[in-house]
Design an enzyme around this catalytic site. Structure first.
Site, PDB file in Angstrom:
ATOM      1  CB  VAL A   1      -0.881   0.015   1.271  1.00 53.25           C
ATOM      2  CG1 VAL A   1      -1.672   1.315   1.361  1.00 53.25           C
ATOM      3  CG2 VAL A   1      -1.804  -1.198   1.288  1.00 53.25           C
TER       4      VAL A   1
ATOM      5  NE  ARG B   1      -1.810  12.168   5.993  1.00 50.10           N
ATOM      6  CZ  ARG B   1      -0.940  11.226   5.637  1.00 50.10           C
ATOM      7  NH1 ARG B   1      -1.055  10.582   4.470  1.00 50.10           N
ATOM      8  NH2 ARG B   1       0.018  10.884   6.452  1.00 50.10           N
TER       9      ARG B   1
ATOM     10  CE1 TYR C   1      -3.913   0.225   5.514  1.00 53.03           C
ATOM     11  CE2 TYR C   1      -2.059   0.186   7.042  1.00 53.03           C
ATOM     12  CZ  TYR C   1      -2.549   0.212   5.753  1.00 53.03           C
ATOM     13  OH  TYR C   1      -1.677   0.251   4.688  1.00 53.03           O
TER      14      TYR C   1
ATOM     15  CG  PHE D   1       1.451 -10.524   4.430  1.00 49.69           C
ATOM     16  CD1 PHE D   1       0.635  -9.510   3.980  1.00 49.69           C
ATOM     17  CD2 PHE D   1       1.028 -11.249   5.545  1.00 49.69           C
ATOM     18  CE1 PHE D   1      -0.559  -9.207   4.621  1.00 49.69           C
ATOM     19  CE2 PHE D   1      -0.168 -10.966   6.177  1.00 49.69           C
ATOM     20  CZ  PHE D   1      -0.960  -9.937   5.721  1.00 49.69           C
TER      21      PHE D   1
END
Ligand SMILES: CC(C)(COP(=O)(O)OP(=O)(O)OC[C@H]1O[C@@H](n2cnc3c(N)ncnc32)[C@H](O)[C@@H]1OP(=O)(O)O)[C@@H](O)C(=O)NCCC(=O)NCCS
Length: 402
Positions: free
Chosen positions: A83, A91, A124, A402
């Site tokens: 990501v 932003r 997250y 990962f």
């Protein structure tokens, strides 16, 4: 209208996406020879890019896996990784758009949950991910380590070469099974990006334990420092340790302790309840140097996820769940030892979906979350009931980075 759009990537732009991701974490693009290796780890249809016109400004991808949940079931999971949003585009809602698109894809694929590892703990939660397992970092003074007396396994440990390692490791992992809540299956690219890469490029070694029924455990480790590095200790890091039985687990650690020209043994993100202190005579040779979040878990399909796991015995509890990104998860769920149903009954506890994710594998308790003021408690006795329903015998842990 958004100034960017989200597209499914194909082979023609995987490398751009990979370089963008690495750049977002301040790393250089992969060299050509590494890229030949890495490109095989992109799964068709599972990588997304955010574009302004034809310029990629952000990316995210996932792999399909199975997640072991309390009670022993394994549910389809999307393991999100790589990501990144370009620093000149952060932003402005790019990751938010990528996340929405990924959730839609996970739903279409029937993936009940999503898991990831977070670079920063503030990213997250808003997307519904909560910390569902943690790991401890251990440092052992190898000169003080004497293994406690043991009958041993009667097996034999041998070092293997790369060609053998890439065959044996997945076989042993499958044989060992997903024995803890939080463990995931490992997709083909995981092996390529980890065991294969570690042995091929990073001077890691693999030792395999063979018992009466064949190969039943292995450890991948690397040693850095020492020898020639002025005064620095020689540090052996355990990168991956898989065993089909507790006896093989202990034998592999004893092997690690015997490796020569090593001053310290380090384990990263090891299970919170791994009984390493009990494996050695001098338990103070084992120092816990950190405890870190490991799995960030998102319940993508809350009813299916709640139905998939088992529960302990306690009086029922009604949880009201709020989910900003996937509002069809909103609602009240009555949890009993026998299962779960949606209900119109009044809630005992009300919480956001990221916190439900945090409790789901049994890591944090409802009592702890209530103590921190993170969940709304409408019946004061409910957190204790929910704790008894959600508790697990073993600490949740993945062991697959990962
Ligand atoms: C993390 C990252 C992908 C976020 O991308 P982004 O496009 O800036 O995220 P968004 O604009 O969609 O942000 C959504 C919200 O999360 C917040 N947010 C996102 N990333 C954040 C961060 N790193 N720190 C604090 N807040 C953050 C935003 O402020 C925004 O809040 P708001 O809804 O209240 O306005 C980007 O900062 C990045 O590439 N970072 C470096 C690489 C990295 O850490 N990748 C993750 C690997 S696991």
């Amino acid at each position: 209208m958004a100034d960017h759009d989200i597209r499914v990537l194909d082979e023609s732009n995987y490398r751009t996406a990979h370089s963008l991701f690495r750049g977002s974490l301040h790393s250089a693009p992969a060299e050509d020879d590494r890229w030949e290796h890495v490109k095989r780890s992109y799964d068709p249809g599972r990588a997304f890019g955010a574009f302004q016109d034809d310029e990629m400004i952000g990316t995210a991808q996932s792999w399909p896996a199975l997640l072991a949940v309390p009670g022993g079931a394994e549910v389809p999971a999307a393991a999100v990784s790589r990501v990144g949003v370009r620093a000149d585009w952060t932003r402005r809602g790019v990751l938010s758009a990528l996340m929405r698109r990924q959730f839609q894809a996970f739903r279409e694929a029937g993936e009940v949950v999503s898991v990831l590892r977070a670079s920063e703990a503030v990213i997250y939660g808003r997307f519904g991910y909560g910390v569902a397992s943690r790991g401890r970092q251990l440092k052992l003074d190898r000169h003080r380590v004497t293994p406690a007396p043991s009958a041993g396994t009667g097996g034999r440990i041998r070092l293997v070469d790369l060609d053998t390692a890439v065959v044996v490791a997945p076989e042993v992992y499958t044989r060992a099974g997903l024995t803890r809540p939080g463990m995931t299956s490992r997709w083909p690219a995981w092996w390529t990006m980890n065991v294969d890469r570690a042995l091929r490029y990073d001077n890691s070694r693999m030792a395999v334990h063979r018992g009466a029924d064949g190969d039943d455990g292995y450890v991948v480790y690397s040693v850095k420092g020492g020898m020639g590095d002025s005064g620095s200790p020689s540090v052996l890091t355990v990168e991956d340790l898989v065993a089909t039985t507790p006896e093989v687990w202990a034998e592999l650690w004893r092997f690690v302790f015997r490796v020569d020209v090593v001053d310290q043994v380090v384990g990263e993100l090891r299970p919170l309840d791994e009984p390493l202190e009990w494996l050695v005579v001098d338990r103070r040779a084992v120092k816990v140097t950190d405890v870190e979040d490991e799995t960030w878990l998102r319940l993508v399909d809350v009813p299916a996820a709640l139905a998939a796991r088992g529960y302990g015995s306690a009086e029922p509890v009604v949880l009201e769940v709020r989910d900003r990104y996937l509002p069809d998860n909103d609602g009240a769920y009555r949890i009993t030892p026998d299962g779960v149903e949606r209900t119109t009954a009044a809630a005992d506890v009300s919480l956001d979906v990221d916190l439900l994710g945090a409790t789901y594998l049994g890591d944090v308790s409802f009592t702890e979350l209530a103590g921190a003021g993170r969940i709304d408690v409408l019946d004061g006795a409910a957190p204790a009931r929910a704790d008894a329903l959600f508790a697990t015998a073993r600490a949740p842990w993945s062991g697959t980075y990962f």
